[in-house]
Design an enzyme around this catalytic site. Structure first.
Site, PDB file in Angstrom:
ATOM      1  N   LYS A   1      36.308  49.220  52.523  1.00 52.95           N
ATOM      2  CA  LYS A   1      35.875  48.602  51.268  1.00 52.95           C
ATOM      3  C   LYS A   1      36.267  47.134  51.270  1.00 52.95           C
ATOM      4  O   LYS A   1      37.415  46.800  51.563  1.00 52.95           O
ATOM      5  CB  LYS A   1      36.585  49.308  50.087  1.00 52.95           C
TER       6      LYS A   1
ATOM      7  N   LYS B   1      45.601  46.267  49.868  1.00 51.76           N
ATOM      8  CA  LYS B   1      45.326  46.145  48.425  1.00 51.76           C
ATOM      9  C   LYS B   1      44.890  47.510  47.877  1.00 51.76           C
ATOM     10  O   LYS B   1      45.340  47.952  46.830  1.00 51.76           O
ATOM     11  CB  LYS B   1      44.231  45.088  48.208  1.00 51.76           C
TER      12      LYS B   1
ATOM     13  N   LYS C   1      35.728  43.698  55.356  1.00 53.50           N
ATOM     14  CA  LYS C   1      35.289  42.421  54.789  1.00 53.50           C
ATOM     15  C   LYS C   1      34.121  41.894  55.608  1.00 53.50           C
ATOM     16  O   LYS C   1      34.045  42.154  56.810  1.00 53.50           O
ATOM     17  CB  LYS C   1      36.442  41.402  54.838  1.00 53.50           C
TER      18      LYS C   1
ATOM     19  N   THR D   1      39.803  41.921  37.636  1.00 47.85           N
ATOM     20  CA  THR D   1      40.912  41.327  38.397  1.00 47.85           C
ATOM     21  C   THR D   1      41.943  40.755  37.429  1.00 47.85           C
ATOM     22  O   THR D   1      43.155  40.999  37.555  1.00 47.85           O
ATOM     23  CB  THR D   1      40.393  40.225  39.341  1.00 47.85           C
TER      24      THR D   1
ATOM     25  N   ASN E   1      37.033  32.638  37.448  1.00 49.66           N
ATOM     26  CA  ASN E   1      36.924  34.026  36.992  1.00 49.66           C
ATOM     27  C   ASN E   1      38.305  34.629  36.773  1.00 49.66           C
ATOM     28  O   ASN E   1      38.587  35.180  35.695  1.00 49.66           O
ATOM     29  CB  ASN E   1      36.122  34.845  38.020  1.00 49.66           C
TER      30      ASN E   1
ATOM     31  N   SER F   1      35.814  48.259  41.153  1.00 52.33           N
ATOM     32  CA  SER F   1      34.758  48.503  42.144  1.00 52.33           C
ATOM     33  C   SER F   1      34.770  49.980  42.548  1.00 52.33           C
ATOM     34  O   SER F   1      33.714  50.607  42.717  1.00 52.33           O
ATOM     35  CB  SER F   1      34.979  47.654  43.395  1.00 52.33           C
TER      36      SER F   1
HETATM   37  P1  NAD Z   1      36.614  30.873  41.041  1.00 51.72           P
HETATM   38  O1  NAD Z   1      35.812  30.102  42.025  1.00 51.72           O
HETATM   39  O2  NAD Z   1      35.932  31.501  39.880  1.00 51.72           O
HETATM   40  O3  NAD Z   1      37.765  29.924  40.430  1.00 51.72           O
HETATM   41  C1  NAD Z   1      38.628  29.155  41.232  1.00 51.72           C
HETATM   42  C2  NAD Z   1      39.319  28.141  40.337  1.00 51.72           C
HETATM   43  O4  NAD Z   1      40.282  27.416  41.098  1.00 51.72           O
HETATM   44  C3  NAD Z   1      38.362  27.099  39.725  1.00 51.72           C
HETATM   45  O5  NAD Z   1      38.724  26.854  38.374  1.00 51.72           O
HETATM   46  C4  NAD Z   1      38.639  25.855  40.569  1.00 51.72           C
HETATM   47  O6  NAD Z   1      38.378  24.667  39.845  1.00 51.72           O
HETATM   48  C5  NAD Z   1      40.132  26.026  40.822  1.00 51.72           C
HETATM   49  N1  NAD Z   1      40.617  25.213  41.930  1.00 51.72           N
HETATM   50  C6  NAD Z   1      40.021  24.990  43.122  1.00 51.72           C
HETATM   51  N2  NAD Z   1      40.774  24.133  43.834  1.00 51.72           N
HETATM   52  C7  NAD Z   1      41.847  23.810  43.073  1.00 51.72           C
HETATM   53  C8  NAD Z   1      42.976  22.990  43.261  1.00 51.72           C
HETATM   54  N3  NAD Z   1      43.127  22.284  44.377  1.00 51.72           N
HETATM   55  N4  NAD Z   1      43.891  22.914  42.269  1.00 51.72           N
HETATM   56  C9  NAD Z   1      43.724  23.617  41.133  1.00 51.72           C
HETATM   57  N5  NAD Z   1      42.688  24.420  40.897  1.00 51.72           N
HETATM   58  C10 NAD Z   1      41.752  24.516  41.867  1.00 51.72           C
HETATM   59  O7  NAD Z   1      37.417  31.948  41.900  1.00 51.72           O
HETATM   60  P2  NAD Z   1      38.125  33.275  41.372  1.00 51.72           P
HETATM   61  O8  NAD Z   1      37.187  34.407  41.542  1.00 51.72           O
HETATM   62  O9  NAD Z   1      38.769  33.015  40.056  1.00 51.72           O
HETATM   63  O10 NAD Z   1      39.226  33.444  42.511  1.00 51.72           O
HETATM   64  C11 NAD Z   1      40.455  32.730  42.484  1.00 51.72           C
HETATM   65  C12 NAD Z   1      41.435  33.391  43.416  1.00 51.72           C
HETATM   66  O11 NAD Z   1      41.598  34.755  43.027  1.00 51.72           O
HETATM   67  C13 NAD Z   1      40.990  33.431  44.892  1.00 51.72           C
HETATM   68  O12 NAD Z   1      42.127  33.368  45.717  1.00 51.72           O
HETATM   69  C14 NAD Z   1      40.364  34.810  45.017  1.00 51.72           C
HETATM   70  O13 NAD Z   1      40.370  35.272  46.355  1.00 51.72           O
HETATM   71  C15 NAD Z   1      41.307  35.597  44.126  1.00 51.72           C
HETATM   72  N6  NAD Z   1      40.716  36.862  43.700  1.00 51.72           N
HETATM   73  C16 NAD Z   1      39.650  36.883  42.855  1.00 51.72           C
HETATM   74  C17 NAD Z   1      39.100  38.110  42.492  1.00 51.72           C
HETATM   75  C18 NAD Z   1      37.954  38.190  41.533  1.00 51.72           C
HETATM   76  O14 NAD Z   1      37.539  39.331  41.210  1.00 51.72           O
HETATM   77  N7  NAD Z   1      37.442  37.092  41.003  1.00 51.72           N
HETATM   78  C19 NAD Z   1      39.627  39.302  43.008  1.00 51.72           C
HETATM   79  C20 NAD Z   1      40.731  39.249  43.862  1.00 51.72           C
HETATM   80  C21 NAD Z   1      41.279  38.005  44.194  1.00 51.72           C
END
Ligand code: NAD
Length: 431
Positions: A70, A94, A106, A190, A221, A349
């Site tokens: 997954k 995870k 992945k 998340t 997100n 999921s």
């Molecule tokens: P996203 O693209 O929606 O948001 C990322 C955020 O980080 C944005 O607001 C962006 O402006 C900010 N950002 C980027 N570079 C930056 C910097 N240098 N300094 C400060 N802020 C910065 O992504 P997301 O889905 O929110 O994911 C964020 C993290 O969470 C990632 O590591 C992702 O792998 C992890 N994650 C997300 C999910 C999910 O369901 N969305 C699940 C598991 C893990």
């Protein structure tokens, strides 16, 4: 990239620590240190101007002893096979830490989706899933969205796969739109999972979330919804940053209004009544709870030595370097490691896949209640593991819970030969 910042090597180190601390047979590490299967595919796509562009895609399948593989599919110019392998490995643990009946996988395509038209993106998405069709499926390997892929892309992929099969196979992929078998609550999952474990950690440390101060790095997100959910629990959101800047107000900010400001202006910076703050300042500021929700390798040893938060909840994948980790532990910071703090997304999921398999769909409230139960149980199991030894920090404890689950599955399936009984009966002894 410095060797201690290579995500694949970092993940291998964590597995080795867990296998060693659990006293398991070295064969467990030898199996888990690499994916069981990797596939590289060539995807020719007809572009709008009639030319053919050839993309490279990958699917890495790390381990499927506990259940089907997954994990998401990433569309990004920097996607490499090594990155996809590391991310697949993380997914196994995870899923393992919260006890989902899955292994890890992945996928990725090296491409820049921002340069593709909608039609080109659709043809690439369909081309990718056709190319990996022989190794995915509801009982084999179930992809989902990741960086720069979204519910629409999942819908195209599900459609293409279903057409190949000749029947609808909604369960082949998760993160779909609601009208084609998506799950209620998936978008917030998340962040909701993260806010649940933050609440459990605060309870463990004996402080209330009412009035607790929170700083969030990243306002996408994960970050924006964590801020909203913790605000709803009574926390004061004192600082947030995104890639363009930050906003700070010690009296607290309303995350809903901040999101509106970001939609209007493209940034959280300049939100009325706030001072500007940098990402580096946010990570080391006075606060009770720090949520890194942006990028990898943000909390290095030198940042960690200045972290003042009582709780660090890793909503992002890999935001702390191994050196940073050691410093946080020495300082007595309560760390909720990424494989646990960000497991809410894959948990919902899993619910989506269960609902697809049943053909019966739950309300958002039912989804959230089930998520709550799984996250609380996962948190408590990690905490119990941590308490078994002074040398066990929260990250090691999380890996120990996850590795044990996967190793037990491998053992009873007979993958470890005559070491089976040793692994299956193994107990973790207090240090
Ligand atoms: P996203 O693209 O929606 O948001 C990322 C955020 O980080 C944005 O607001 C962006 O402006 C900010 N950002 C980027 N570079 C930056 C910097 N240098 N300094 C400060 N802020 C910065 O992504 P997301 O889905 O929110 O994911 C964020 C993290 O969470 C990632 O590591 C992702 O792998 C992890 N994650 C997300 C999910 C999910 O369901 N969305 C699940 C598991 C893990």
């Amino acid at each position: 990239m410095a060797s201690n910042l290579n995500p694949f090597e970092n993940a291998q180190q964590e597995i080795k620590r867990a296998v060693t601390r659990l006293g398991m047979h070295p064969a467990v590490y030898e199996i888990l240190k690499q994916p069981m299967k990797v596939l590289t595919v060539v995807i020719p796509v007809q572009m709008d101007d009639g030319s053919i562009k050839v993309f490279t895609g990958y699917r890495a399948q790390h381990n499927n002893a506990p259940g089907p593989y997954k994990g998401g599919i990433r569309f990004h110019p920097d996607v490499t096979l090594d990155e996809v392998k590391a991310l697949a490995m993380w997914m196994t643990f995870k899923c393992g830490v919260v006890g989902l009946p899955y292994g890890g996988g992945k996928g990725g395509v090296a491409c820049n989706p921002k340069e593709l038209s909608r039609g080109e993106l659709e043809r690439l998405s369909r081309g990718y899933i056709r190319a990996v069709a022989e190794v995915v499926g509801a009982e084999k390997d179930i992809p989902a969205p990741d960086v720069y892929t979204n519910p629409q892309i999942m819908a195209w992929m599900m459609d293409e796969f279903s057409q190949l099969k000749g029947y609808n196979e909604f369960g082949v992929i998760t993160g779909k739109p609601l009208v084609v078998g998506g799950s209620a609550g998936r978008n917030e999952a998340t962040a909701r999972g993260c806010s649940i474990v933050v609440r459990e950690a605060a309870k463990t440390l004996g402080f209330s979330l009412k009035g607790a101060t929170v700083a969030v790095q990243g306002f996408g997100n994960a970050g924006s919804i964590v801020a909203r959910l913790l605000h709803a629990e009574g926390c004061r959101i004192v600082a947030v940053v995104d890639s363009t800047g930050g906003a700070y107000n010690p009296a607290g900010m309303d995350p809903g209004r901040l999101s509106e400001h970001k939609v209007k202006t493209g940034s959280v910076k300049g939100y009325p009544g706030t001072k500007s703050v940098s990402s580096a300042e946010l990570l080391t500021m006075e606060c009770d709870i720090l949520v890194p929700a942006a990028l990898e390798n943000q909390i290095t040893a030198s940042v960690a030595s200045q972290v003042k938060a009582k709780i660090v909840a890793e909503a992002a994948n890999g935001p702390t370097t191994p050196d940073g980790d050691r410093v946080l532990t020495q300082q007595g910071v309560f760390l909720i490691p990424d494989i646990l703090a960000s497991a809410g997304g894959v948990t919902v999921s899993y619910f989506e896949w269960v609902q697809n398999n049943m053909g019966y769909y739950w309300t958002e409230q039912e989804v959230n209640e089930r998520l709550e139960a799984i996250m609380v149980k996962g948190f408590q199991e990690v905490l119990t593991m941590k308490k078994l030894g002074k040398d066990i920090d929260m990250r090691l404890a999380a890996y120990m819970v996850a590795v044990k689950r996967v190793a037990d599955a491998m053992a009873v399936r007979g993958w470890l030969g005559n070491t089976t009984s040793q692994v299956a009966k193994m107990e973790v002894k207090p240090a």
